[in-house]
Design an enzyme around this catalytic site. Structure first.
Site, PDB file in Angstrom:
ATOM      1  N   ASP A  18      -0.369  -7.680 -21.447  1.00  0.00           N
ATOM      2  CA  ASP A  18      -0.457  -6.342 -22.046  1.00  0.00           C
ATOM      3  C   ASP A  18      -1.327  -6.357 -23.300  1.00  0.00           C
ATOM      4  OD1 ASP A  18       0.994  -4.870 -20.180  1.00  0.00           O
ATOM      5  OD2 ASP A  18       2.893  -5.532 -21.029  1.00  0.00           O
ATOM      6  N   SER A  32       0.566  -5.693 -15.793  1.00  0.00           N
ATOM      7  CA  SER A  32       0.105  -6.923 -16.447  1.00  0.00           C
ATOM      8  C   SER A  32       0.087  -8.095 -15.468  1.00  0.00           C
ATOM      9  CB  SER A  32       0.978  -7.251 -17.667  1.00  0.00           C
ATOM     10  OG  SER A  32       2.315  -7.489 -17.269  1.00  0.00           O
ATOM     11  N   HIS A  33       0.730  -7.953 -14.292  1.00  0.00           N
ATOM     12  CA  HIS A  33       0.724  -9.051 -13.322  1.00  0.00           C
ATOM     13  C   HIS A  33       0.261  -8.620 -11.931  1.00  0.00           C
ATOM     14  CE1 HIS A  33       2.778 -10.819 -16.657  1.00  0.00           C
ATOM     15  NE2 HIS A  33       2.475 -11.978 -16.140  1.00  0.00           N
ATOM     16  N   LEU A  48       8.269 -12.355 -13.020  1.00  0.00           N
ATOM     17  CA  LEU A  48       9.431 -13.164 -12.644  1.00  0.00           C
ATOM     18  C   LEU A  48      10.451 -12.397 -11.796  1.00  0.00           C
ATOM     19  CD1 LEU A  48      10.125 -16.057 -13.191  1.00  0.00           C
ATOM     20  CD2 LEU A  48      11.108 -15.403 -15.381  1.00  0.00           C
TER      21      LEU A  48
HETATM   22  P1  NDP Z   1       8.685  -4.879 -20.417  1.00  0.00           P
HETATM   23  O1  NDP Z   1       8.906  -4.893 -21.893  1.00  0.00           O
HETATM   24  O2  NDP Z   1       7.714  -3.905 -19.872  1.00  0.00           O
HETATM   25  O3  NDP Z   1      10.063  -4.617 -19.676  1.00  0.00           O
HETATM   26  C1  NDP Z   1      11.125  -5.516 -19.845  1.00  0.00           C
HETATM   27  C2  NDP Z   1      12.333  -5.071 -19.057  1.00  0.00           C
HETATM   28  O4  NDP Z   1      12.918  -3.947 -19.704  1.00  0.00           O
HETATM   29  C3  NDP Z   1      11.999  -4.613 -17.644  1.00  0.00           C
HETATM   30  O5  NDP Z   1      13.006  -5.062 -16.785  1.00  0.00           O
HETATM   31  C4  NDP Z   1      11.979  -3.095 -17.762  1.00  0.00           C
HETATM   32  O6  NDP Z   1      12.311  -2.420 -16.562  1.00  0.00           O
HETATM   33  C5  NDP Z   1      13.041  -2.865 -18.797  1.00  0.00           C
HETATM   34  N1  NDP Z   1      12.841  -1.637 -19.546  1.00  0.00           N
HETATM   35  C6  NDP Z   1      11.694  -1.208 -20.110  1.00  0.00           C
HETATM   36  N2  NDP Z   1      11.898  -0.020 -20.726  1.00  0.00           N
HETATM   37  C7  NDP Z   1      13.210   0.296 -20.551  1.00  0.00           C
HETATM   38  C8  NDP Z   1      14.026   1.390 -20.943  1.00  0.00           C
HETATM   39  N3  NDP Z   1      13.552   2.404 -21.639  1.00  0.00           N
HETATM   40  N4  NDP Z   1      15.318   1.379 -20.569  1.00  0.00           N
HETATM   41  C9  NDP Z   1      15.824   0.353 -19.854  1.00  0.00           C
HETATM   42  N5  NDP Z   1      15.104  -0.712 -19.450  1.00  0.00           N
HETATM   43  C10 NDP Z   1      13.809  -0.748 -19.801  1.00  0.00           C
HETATM   44  O7  NDP Z   1       8.310  -6.362 -19.892  1.00  0.00           O
HETATM   45  P2  NDP Z   1       7.464  -7.488 -20.617  1.00  0.00           P
HETATM   46  O8  NDP Z   1       6.234  -6.841 -21.108  1.00  0.00           O
HETATM   47  O9  NDP Z   1       8.299  -8.205 -21.592  1.00  0.00           O
HETATM   48  O10 NDP Z   1       7.124  -8.477 -19.419  1.00  0.00           O
HETATM   49  C11 NDP Z   1       6.181  -8.064 -18.437  1.00  0.00           C
HETATM   50  C12 NDP Z   1       6.092  -9.057 -17.323  1.00  0.00           C
HETATM   51  O11 NDP Z   1       5.380 -10.203 -17.725  1.00  0.00           O
HETATM   52  C13 NDP Z   1       7.390  -9.562 -16.740  1.00  0.00           C
HETATM   53  O12 NDP Z   1       7.369  -9.288 -15.350  1.00  0.00           O
HETATM   54  C14 NDP Z   1       7.346 -11.079 -16.966  1.00  0.00           C
HETATM   55  O13 NDP Z   1       7.927 -11.853 -15.946  1.00  0.00           O
HETATM   56  C15 NDP Z   1       5.867 -11.307 -17.008  1.00  0.00           C
HETATM   57  N6  NDP Z   1       5.521 -12.547 -17.687  1.00  0.00           N
HETATM   58  C16 NDP Z   1       5.162 -13.642 -16.930  1.00  0.00           C
HETATM   59  C17 NDP Z   1       4.820 -14.827 -17.531  1.00  0.00           C
HETATM   60  C18 NDP Z   1       4.500 -16.044 -16.722  1.00  0.00           C
HETATM   61  O14 NDP Z   1       4.182 -17.074 -17.290  1.00  0.00           O
HETATM   62  N7  NDP Z   1       4.556 -16.006 -15.420  1.00  0.00           N
HETATM   63  C19 NDP Z   1       4.768 -14.962 -18.989  1.00  0.00           C
HETATM   64  C20 NDP Z   1       5.218 -13.772 -19.672  1.00  0.00           C
HETATM   65  C21 NDP Z   1       5.546 -12.613 -19.040  1.00  0.00           C
HETATM   66  P3  NDP Z   1      11.113  -1.772 -15.650  1.00  0.00           P
HETATM   67  O15 NDP Z   1      10.405  -2.951 -15.051  1.00  0.00           O
HETATM   68  O16 NDP Z   1      11.796  -0.900 -14.659  1.00  0.00           O
HETATM   69  O17 NDP Z   1      10.233  -1.004 -16.589  1.00  0.00           O
END
Ligand code: NDP
Length: 343
Positions: A192, A51-52, A128
């Site tokens: 996403d 997504s980024h 982030l």
């Molecule tokens: P996800 O829901 O994909 O993941 C969130 C966190 O949970 C990650 O650290 C991920 O690790 C971890 N995780 C996921 N599945 C599991 C699991 N089964 N067990 C343990 N840990 C797990 O992220 P989001 O969709 O919420 O966010 C995506 C990105 O969007 C982020 O990088 C965020 O910074 C970015 N974002 C940026 C914005 C901006 O303004 N700049 C605004 C909003 C979001 P892993 O990465 O290893 O999967």
């Protein structure tokens, strides 16, 4: 950019950075900014943080062309106290502002145990974890907050109010990758939802509501006049509120609902704020912090947690380092077109 676009090719990290740098430069970014944004996007793509990654390139190009961000901004870094750095990003990108403050933030955290970095008037369109993991690799604990554009209804509401407001936490581990989580406080990150729309997929129930406030799994209905919902009901809504207060109010930046891009058609970023807390655990922990971290992780695994946050990304990173970053050929062609397009 549609990731489900046929044949996949592999490209090295350095090649991807070079290509993305050329795109940013083509669309108005000076060399240092082009290199910073390119490295940021390429890291996300390399780690499978789609997504980024390159998906965001058209968003960046559109923002650069809109004139909303000052590509020549020179951040003003104010060493306010031994534990506080205030940064005015001057309407530039947050990554540039953070880079200007990072070295002194590390020095302050090492000297006094903790440092707060408050960045205002900044644009953040990246993942982030890139900001926090770098501190954890230097033995420090880091927590970061970013607010953004109104897309998420507060608990009980139906209208966009909060940004998707991510927060990230990173802690060092001895001899291995830091433990890092990074998550939006919306049920799903905006990128996403957009990807699901482009790829014609539904999103899970609970992701958002349509313009008539009805729950929907149609990403287009959420994005077109509807709203995303916070994760975890009122608990996620409170986390999002905290992110607004840390990244918006505390820094002197704008709240998500105050961001006004109307004078800059095409702008995809928000001029808001970012806040980081950086801690030197060796100055704070009464015992051996590193062994306590390992004890917790062993306990988590024994209790049934299958993987740690961050592990998926690290596995993707290792794979990309060995075999290159997978990219659909069609997307690579689209990137080449953006590089060669008229500025
Ligand atoms: P996800 O829901 O994909 O993941 C969130 C966190 O949970 C990650 O650290 C991920 O690790 C971890 N995780 C996921 N599945 C599991 C699991 N089964 N067990 C343990 N840990 C797990 O992220 P989001 O969709 O919420 O966010 C995506 C990105 O969007 C982020 O990088 C965020 O910074 C970015 N974002 C940026 C914005 C901006 O303004 N700049 C605004 C909003 C979001 P892993 O990465 O290893 O999967």
């Amino acid at each position: 950019m549609n990731a489900e676009a046929g044949e996949v090719v592999r490209i090295s990290f350095a090649e991807l950075v070079e290509l993305l740098s050329a795109i940013f430069a083509r669309h108005g970014a000076p060399a240092h900014l082009a290199a910073t944004l390119a490295a940021n996007c390429a890291m996300a793509e390399r780690d499978g943080a789609h997504s980024h990654g390159v998906f965001r390139i058209p968003f960046y190009v559109s923002t650069l062309r809109s004139g909303y961000v000052d590509v020549h901004a020179v951040p003003v870094v104010e060493q306010f106290s031994p534990s506080l750095i205030r940064v005015d990003a001057r309407n530039g990108f947050a990554q540039v502002a953070l880079a200007a403050a990072a070295e002194s933030a590390v020095a302050k955290a090492r000297a006094g145990g903790i440092c707060l970095v408050a960045i205002r008037a900044s644009h953040h369109l990246g993942a982030l974890w890139i900001d926090t993991e770098a501190f954890a690799r230097q033995g420090l604990v880091a927590i970061a907050f970013v607010n953004g554009i109104s897309r998420v209804a507060p608990f009980g509401g139906h209208m966009p109010f909060f940004g998707t407001n991510p927060m990230s936490f990173a802690a060092p581990r001895q001899g291995t990758d830091p433990i890092v989580f990074d998550q939006a406080s919306s049920a799903m990150a905006f990128g996403d939802v957009k990807l699901a729309q482009i790829e014609g997929r539904e999103v899970p129930p609970g992701t958002g509501v349509d313009r008539d406030h009805r729950p929907t799994t149609d990403p287009a209905a959420i994005l077109d006049g509807g709203a995303l919902l916070p994760f975890g009901g009122y608990k996620g809504s409170s986390i999002s509120m905290m992110v607004e207060l840390m990244a918006g109010a505390l820094t002197g930046g704008a709240f998500s609902f105050e961001v006004d891009r109307s004078a800059f058609p095409g702008a995809q970023t928000s001029k808001s704020g970012q806040c980081l807390i950086i801690i030197d655990p060796s100055k704070v922990a009464a015992g051996d912090y590193a062994s306590r971290v390992e004890a917790l992780i062993e306990g988590l695994k024994a209790a049934g947690q299958e993987r740690l946050p961050g592990e998926r990304r690290y596995a993707n990173r290792r794979e990309a380092e060995r075999h290159g970053i997978p990219l659909a050929r069609k997307i690579l062609a689209e990137l080449h077109s953006l590089r060669d397009a008229a500025a």
